[in-house]
Design a protein around this motif. Structure first.
Motif, PDB file in Angstrom:
ATOM      1  N   ASP A  77       0.814  -1.223   0.000  1.00 26.20           N
ATOM      2  CA  ASP A  77       0.000   0.000   0.000  1.00 26.20           C
ATOM      3  C   ASP A  77       0.843   1.267   0.000  1.00 26.20           C
ATOM      4  N   TYR A  78       1.892   1.267  -0.823  1.00 26.38           N
ATOM      5  CA  TYR A  78       2.708   2.468  -1.032  1.00 26.38           C
ATOM      6  C   TYR A  78       3.366   2.994   0.251  1.00 26.38           C
ATOM      7  N   ASN A  79       3.437   2.173   1.296  1.00 24.98           N
ATOM      8  CA  ASN A  79       3.968   2.602   2.600  1.00 24.98           C
ATOM      9  C   ASN A  79       3.153   3.742   3.210  1.00 24.98           C
ATOM     10  N   LEU A  80       1.864   3.784   2.899  1.00 25.50           N
ATOM     11  CA  LEU A  80       0.997   4.816   3.476  1.00 25.50           C
ATOM     12  C   LEU A  80       1.047   4.743   5.001  1.00 25.50           C
ATOM     13  N   GLY A  81       1.129   5.902   5.621  1.00 25.33           N
ATOM     14  CA  GLY A  81       1.223   5.968   7.077  1.00 25.33           C
ATOM     15  C   GLY A  81       2.648   6.005   7.585  1.00 25.33           C
ATOM     16  N   LYS A  82       3.621   5.739   6.732  1.00 25.95           N
ATOM     17  CA  LYS A  82       5.021   5.798   7.142  1.00 25.95           C
ATOM     18  C   LYS A  82       5.603   7.161   6.803  1.00 25.95           C
ATOM     19  N   ASP A  83       6.630   7.554   7.543  1.00 22.99           N
ATOM     20  CA  ASP A  83       7.259   8.859   7.368  1.00 22.99           C
ATOM     21  C   ASP A  83       8.551   8.677   6.578  1.00 22.99           C
ATOM     22  N   GLY A  84       8.543   9.157   5.374  1.00 20.70           N
ATOM     23  CA  GLY A  84       9.715   9.016   4.519  1.00 20.70           C
ATOM     24  C   GLY A  84       9.360   9.289   3.073  1.00 20.70           C
ATOM     25  N   SER A  85      10.241   8.883   2.175  1.00 17.53           N
ATOM     26  CA  SER A  85      10.039   9.144   0.748  1.00 17.53           C
ATOM     27  C   SER A  85      10.557   7.979  -0.083  1.00 17.53           C
ATOM     28  N   PHE A  86       9.989   7.855  -1.258  1.00 17.09           N
ATOM     29  CA  PHE A  86      10.542   6.960  -2.270  1.00 17.09           C
ATOM     30  C   PHE A  86      11.592   7.752  -3.069  1.00 17.09           C
ATOM     31  N   TRP A  87      12.766   7.161  -3.168  1.00 14.67           N
ATOM     32  CA  TRP A  87      13.877   7.807  -3.883  1.00 14.67           C
ATOM     33  C   TRP A  87      14.066   7.146  -5.237  1.00 14.67           C
ATOM     34  N   ARG A 139      19.265   1.026  -9.420  1.00 17.00           N
ATOM     35  CA  ARG A 139      18.121   0.609  -8.596  1.00 17.00           C
ATOM     36  C   ARG A 139      16.843   1.296  -9.063  1.00 17.00           C
ATOM     37  N   ILE A 140      15.741   0.552  -9.013  1.00 15.68           N
ATOM     38  CA  ILE A 140      14.458   1.197  -9.252  1.00 15.68           C
ATOM     39  C   ILE A 140      14.065   1.957  -7.989  1.00 15.68           C
ATOM     40  N   MET A 141      13.024   2.760  -8.070  1.00 14.15           N
ATOM     41  CA  MET A 141      12.639   3.636  -6.968  1.00 14.15           C
ATOM     42  C   MET A 141      12.448   2.846  -5.665  1.00 14.15           C
ATOM     43  N   PHE A 142      13.049   3.335  -4.573  1.00 11.88           N
ATOM     44  CA  PHE A 142      13.070   2.591  -3.319  1.00 11.88           C
ATOM     45  C   PHE A 142      12.786   3.519  -2.141  1.00 11.88           C
ATOM     46  N   TRP A 143      12.453   2.912  -1.005  1.00 12.74           N
ATOM     47  CA  TRP A 143      12.024   3.660   0.181  1.00 12.74           C
ATOM     48  C   TRP A 143      13.205   4.055   1.064  1.00 12.74           C
ATOM     49  N   VAL A 144      13.120   5.289   1.622  1.00  8.64           N
ATOM     50  CA  VAL A 144      14.095   5.776   2.605  1.00  8.64           C
ATOM     51  C   VAL A 144      13.312   6.480   3.711  1.00  8.64           C
ATOM     52  N   ASP A 145      13.577   6.109   4.969  1.00  4.97           N
ATOM     53  CA  ASP A 145      12.902   6.743   6.099  1.00  4.97           C
ATOM     54  C   ASP A 145      13.244   8.225   6.181  1.00  4.97           C
ATOM     55  N   ALA A 146      12.318   9.011   6.762  1.00  4.33           N
ATOM     56  CA  ALA A 146      12.515  10.452   6.894  1.00  4.33           C
ATOM     57  C   ALA A 146      13.787  10.753   7.683  1.00  4.33           C
ATOM     58  N   LYS A 188      28.110  33.211  -7.154  1.00  5.78           N
ATOM     59  CA  LYS A 188      27.834  32.148  -6.188  1.00  5.78           C
ATOM     60  C   LYS A 188      26.489  31.511  -6.503  1.00  5.78           C
ATOM     61  N   VAL A 189      26.489  30.173  -6.606  1.00  4.80           N
ATOM     62  CA  VAL A 189      25.282  29.415  -6.938  1.00  4.80           C
ATOM     63  C   VAL A 189      25.020  28.413  -5.820  1.00  4.80           C
ATOM     64  N   ARG A 190      23.788  28.384  -5.349  1.00  4.69           N
ATOM     65  CA  ARG A 190      23.391  27.449  -4.292  1.00  4.69           C
ATOM     66  C   ARG A 190      22.534  26.349  -4.883  1.00  4.69           C
ATOM     67  N   ALA A 191      22.883  25.104  -4.583  1.00  6.87           N
ATOM     68  CA  ALA A 191      22.104  23.944  -5.018  1.00  6.87           C
ATOM     69  C   ALA A 191      21.586  23.234  -3.771  1.00  6.87           C
ATOM     70  N   ALA A 192      20.288  23.054  -3.672  1.00  5.88           N
ATOM     71  CA  ALA A 192      19.681  22.424  -2.499  1.00  5.88           C
ATOM     72  C   ALA A 192      18.760  21.291  -2.945  1.00  5.88           C
ATOM     73  N   LEU A 193      18.800  20.178  -2.222  1.00  6.12           N
ATOM     74  CA  LEU A 193      17.952  19.037  -2.526  1.00  6.12           C
ATOM     75  C   LEU A 193      16.823  18.990  -1.515  1.00  6.12           C
ATOM     76  N   PRO A 194      15.593  19.306  -1.924  1.00  8.36           N
ATOM     77  CA  PRO A 194      14.471  19.366  -0.989  1.00  8.36           C
ATOM     78  C   PRO A 194      14.272  18.059  -0.225  1.00  8.36           C
ATOM     79  N   ASN A 195      13.800  18.206   1.002  1.00 12.51           N
ATOM     80  CA  ASN A 195      13.437  17.074   1.868  1.00 12.51           C
ATOM     81  C   ASN A 195      14.648  16.256   2.328  1.00 12.51           C
ATOM     82  N   THR A 196      15.858  16.815   2.200  1.00 13.54           N
ATOM     83  CA  THR A 196      17.050  16.118   2.683  1.00 13.54           C
ATOM     84  C   THR A 196      17.906  16.967   3.617  1.00 13.54           C
TER      85      THR A 196
END
Length: 362
Positions: free
Chosen positions: A153-163, A180-187, A244-252
């Protein structure tokens, strides 16, 4: 049953094949089947209507121009002085929360579940991410593919993201390192993988986003020189400033700032029949940010600290005077790390006519 298709985007040098799987699912292998749409982690989960593809060539990294390089005036991207250096070929980054993945699949989403694997139609997505069925990771460097366990069920209810894997150029053979295909990583976590993103990854990504101003130098005489008399070359202070250039990866929480600092101007007169000053052609930047020394009346016979003496007149077509600024590249990251990247260059050419008449600059 809807028609489902899984596509493997192999490098063009490999043999292309196609087979038919059970249940009417068509599996095909062929080059260049990536979609090219905005990242799927937008609020809509893809296109504006919640439908659309997921492209492995599109990153969620956010670029901000902290200083310089903001589009003012004529600008261009840096080239590196190190021919062996290249930015990362691939990395992993967050793509979906459980809720957004469910919405994406329910909208009959299609696209790249890995850099070289596309799933077209919702059935393959639900098999792996809803119903817990295993699927293959793809790795050209291994004898066999590894198996990825499925999700309930798509890991519904868990805190994290598919990478997912991201590659600016999926045709680069090195992009297969992120198989790797898309995989889960905890928040709050970063995957334990050699290709997990780091501040240095972001710094190197930002390198290709640095934009520097056009290199048009001041000349005396302007646009036309005289055989055997020096042409003075200079740039006023403030012409070139740090970018100066800033690169940020959201949610990390990961970010890096890459800074390009101008350090030298290199002159190429466009002909072998010329002398440059200094002899290396490299004019250093002065402490106040200027380059060279402006020509002053009466200095026609003096040797400029930065300049050119043409020894032969042009005959119809002007010489192409090349001026390239060297930019020193440094970076600092969210975890306190920092370092250097290869110097960058940006080159501009301008016409230079040279006459035979011996006259004094005024």
């Amino acid at each position: 049953m809807s028609h489902l298709r899984r596509t493997l985007a192999w490098p063009t040098a490999l043999t292309v094949a196609a087979v038919v799987g059970s249940g009417g699912t068509a599996y095909g292998a062929g080059p260049g089947d990536n979609t090219n749409v905005p990242p799927a982690d937008q609020q809509s989960g893809g296109g504006a209507d919640g439908k659309g593809g997921l492209s492995a060539s599109v990153s969620n990294i956010k670029i901000t121009y902290v200083s310089g390089g903001d589009g003012g005036g004529k600008e261009g991207n840096l080239g590196t002085v190190d021919p062996n250096w290249k930015p990362p070929a691939c990395w992993y980054e967050p793509a979906f929360s459980p809720e957004r993945l469910k919405k994406f699949v329910d909208s009959d989403g299609g696209g790249d579940v890995g850099i070289h694997e596309s799933w077209i139609g919702k059935g393959l997505w639900t098999d792996h991410y809803r119903d817990g069925k295993p699927a293959d990771n793809f790795d050209m460097h291994a004898a066999t593919n590894s198996s990825a366990e499925g999700y309930k069920d798509y890991n519904l209810g868990k805190d994290g993201s598919f990478w997912r894997g991201v590659a600016p150029d999926p045709s680069d053979p090195d992009s297969w390192d992120c198989g790797r295909i898309m995989f889960w990583v905890d928040a709050g976590e970063v995957p334990d993988d050699p290709n997990a993103p780091t501040p240095k990854t972001l710094a190197e990504y930002a390198y290709n986003k640095v934009k520097v101003p056009d290199t048009k130098v001041e000349l005396k005489p302007a646009a036309k020189s005289t055989v055997n008399l020096p042409t003075w070359v200079w740039l006023d202070k403030g012409t070139f400033k740090d970018v100066k250039v800033r690169a940020a990866l959201p949610n990390t929480g990961l970010w890096a700032e890459t800074t390009a600092k101008p350090v030298a101007l290199h002159l190429d007169p466009g002909t072998k029949d010329a002398e440059v000053f200094p002899a290396s052609g490299d004019c250093e930047i002065n402490d106040d940010g200027s380059i060279g020394t402006p020509y002053t009346k009466g200095a026609a016979d003096k040797t400029p600290p930065c300049g050119i003496r043409y020894l032969r007149a042009t005959d119809g077509a002007p010489y192409q005077l090349s001026a390239s600024v060297t930019w020193q590249i440094t970076w600092e990251g969210s975890d306190g790390s920092d370092g250097d990247l290869p110097d960058g260059t940006f080159e501009t050419t301008q016409d230079m006519n040279v006459q035979e008449i011996q006259s004094i600059n005024r």
